[in-house]
Design an enzyme around this catalytic site. Structure first.
Site, PDB file in Angstrom:
ATOM      1  N   LYS A   1      -8.740   0.219  -6.219  1.00 13.47           N
ATOM      2  CA  LYS A   1      -7.977   0.141  -4.966  1.00 13.47           C
ATOM      3  C   LYS A   1      -8.212  -1.232  -4.327  1.00 13.47           C
ATOM      4  CE  LYS A   1      -5.960   1.057  -0.973  1.00 13.47           C
ATOM      5  NZ  LYS A   1      -4.490   1.097  -0.844  1.00 13.47           N
TER       6      LYS A   1
ATOM      7  N   CYS B   1       0.464  -6.606   0.572  1.00 11.33           N
ATOM      8  CA  CYS B   1       0.373  -5.309   1.253  1.00 11.33           C
ATOM      9  C   CYS B   1       1.352  -5.280   2.420  1.00 11.33           C
ATOM     10  CB  CYS B   1      -1.019  -5.005   1.767  1.00 11.33           C
ATOM     11  SG  CYS B   1      -0.989  -3.448   2.694  1.00 11.33           S
TER      12      CYS B   1
HETATM   13  O1  RRO Z   1      -2.720   0.574   1.359  1.00  7.76           O
HETATM   14  C1  RRO Z   1      -1.498   0.378   1.469  1.00  7.76           C
HETATM   15  O2  RRO Z   1      -0.848   0.741   2.466  1.00  7.76           O
HETATM   16  C2  RRO Z   1      -0.718  -0.326   0.448  1.00  7.76           C
HETATM   17  C3  RRO Z   1      -1.113  -1.521  -0.110  1.00  7.76           C
HETATM   18 BR1  RRO Z   1      -2.745  -2.325   0.257  1.00  7.76          BR
HETATM   19  C4  RRO Z   1      -0.246  -2.187  -1.013  1.00  7.76           C
HETATM   20  O3  RRO Z   1      -0.528  -3.282  -1.536  1.00  7.76           O
HETATM   21  N1  RRO Z   1       0.944  -1.605  -1.308  1.00  7.76           N
HETATM   22  C5  RRO Z   1       1.323  -0.437  -0.756  1.00  7.76           C
HETATM   23  O4  RRO Z   1       2.424   0.055  -1.049  1.00  7.76           O
HETATM   24  N2  RRO Z   1       0.473   0.213   0.113  1.00  7.76           N
END
Ligand code: RRO
Length: 309
Positions: free
Chosen positions: A44, A128
């Site tokens: 993650k 993100c």
């Molecule tokens: O954690 C998120 O909300 C998230 C991330 Br870091 C990302 O890179 N892509 C996404 O769809 N959700």
């Protein structure tokens, strides 16, 4: 029939892995991926310190995919470094996804990865879409140039970047030009979710997720054509770099398309979230069947060989 392949010189049993964020937040999930049929895996995206993420509900299944605004919930970079130090690299390669909230945080985290001497491969998440008040670096080309310069001088090893989708040929050209100036950028992962979509529940006339008034990143079948375009655009513009395809993969046919478009390795997000790590068994069987029907014995016979009219 042989699904094995190589990524940056590392042997893989299959060109399949999870997309960061899916099935990789905690040790139990990481161990399940390690024991699955995936050929590689990624942690993650982490920040310097642990985060709860956005309020729930923050993920919703859609008819052709998903919407999420998780908000970068993660255990903090040290937790994933601890996993990386225990990972069995003979079993499969491990990617280490980093999404620091500031340039300084990113530099601190990559310095720690370097000091840990793990063989994990850095995937720097520049895309993100879900941290309120924070623009994506991938859409700010000056900031993109700065972070690649800084990481390149602070980090001595090859690394990769996770990009958002682009929708304009001029943007493909400009981003590829920037990436090509950084030799240590050895791979490009295309694409993250399509940011800030909105879906509506007809009965209740409400949004589906709580954060950001219902706006969230779109994944799954909706994004396949955009993902294939980005994979192919960067494959042709960045001949010295490897491409990891991500977006809209739920069948062996989708995996085949990503490989044909130029991906060396294919990530699975929404479909893995819905179906769990057993999905890699089916994807391998379906890919093998397609290859057999087409008379291909190895992946290299068709990888990157998309034809135009
Ligand atoms: O954690 C998120 O909300 C998230 C991330 Br870091 C990302 O890179 N892509 C996404 O769809 N959700």
């Amino acid at each position: 029939l042989d699904l094995s392949t190589f990524f940056l010189g590392r042997p893989l049993t299959a060109p399949l892995m999870n997309a960061s964020g899916v099935w990789c937040n905690v040790n139990g999930q990481l161990h399940a991926l390690a024991e699955s049929e995936a050929g590689a895996m990624v942690t993650k995206s982490c920040t310097l310190l642990r985060r709860d993420g956005n309020p729930e509900p923050r993920y919703h299944t859609l008819s052709m995919g998903s919407i999420n605004s998780m908000g970068l919930p993660n255990e903090g970079h040290q937790y994933y470094l601890d996993y990386a130090e225990r990972h069995d690299y003979e079993n499969k390669p491990l990617f280490f996804s980093v999404a620091g909230l500031t340039l300084d945080d990113n530099l601190t985290i990559v310095a720690q990865i370097q000091d840990a001497y793990t063989p994990a491969l850095l995937e720097l998440n520049l895309s993100c879409p879900n941290v309120p008040g924070k623009a994506q670096i991938g859409y700010d080309f000056d900031a993109l140039d700065v972070i690649l310069a800084e990481i390149s001088s602070a980090y001595s090893r090859p690394f990769g970047v996770k990009l958002p989708p682009y929708f304009d040929t001029a943007h493909f050209d400009e981003v590829a030009d920037i990436l090509n100036r950084y030799e240590k950028v050895n791979f490009i992962t295309c694409i993250n979710s399509i940011g800030n979509g909105l879906m509506i529940d007809m009965d209740s006339e409400t949004v589906l997720i709580k954060p950001k008034q219902g706006f969230g990143g779109i994944g799954g079948e909706y994004v396949l054509p955009t993902a294939l375009a980005n994979v192919n655009a960067f494959h042709s513009r960045c001949p010295k770099k490897s491409i990891i395809g991500c977006g809209g993969v739920s069948t062996g046919e989708h995996v085949f398309m990503h490989l044909l478009a130029g991906a060396s390795l294919v990530q699975v997000g929404t479909a893995l979230y819905e179906q769990g790590p057993e999905i890699f068994v089916r994807l391998k069987t379906e890919l093998a069947t397609i290859m057999q029907e087409k008379g291909y014995k190895t992946i290299r016979e068709f990888q990157g060989k998309l034809k135009t009219l």
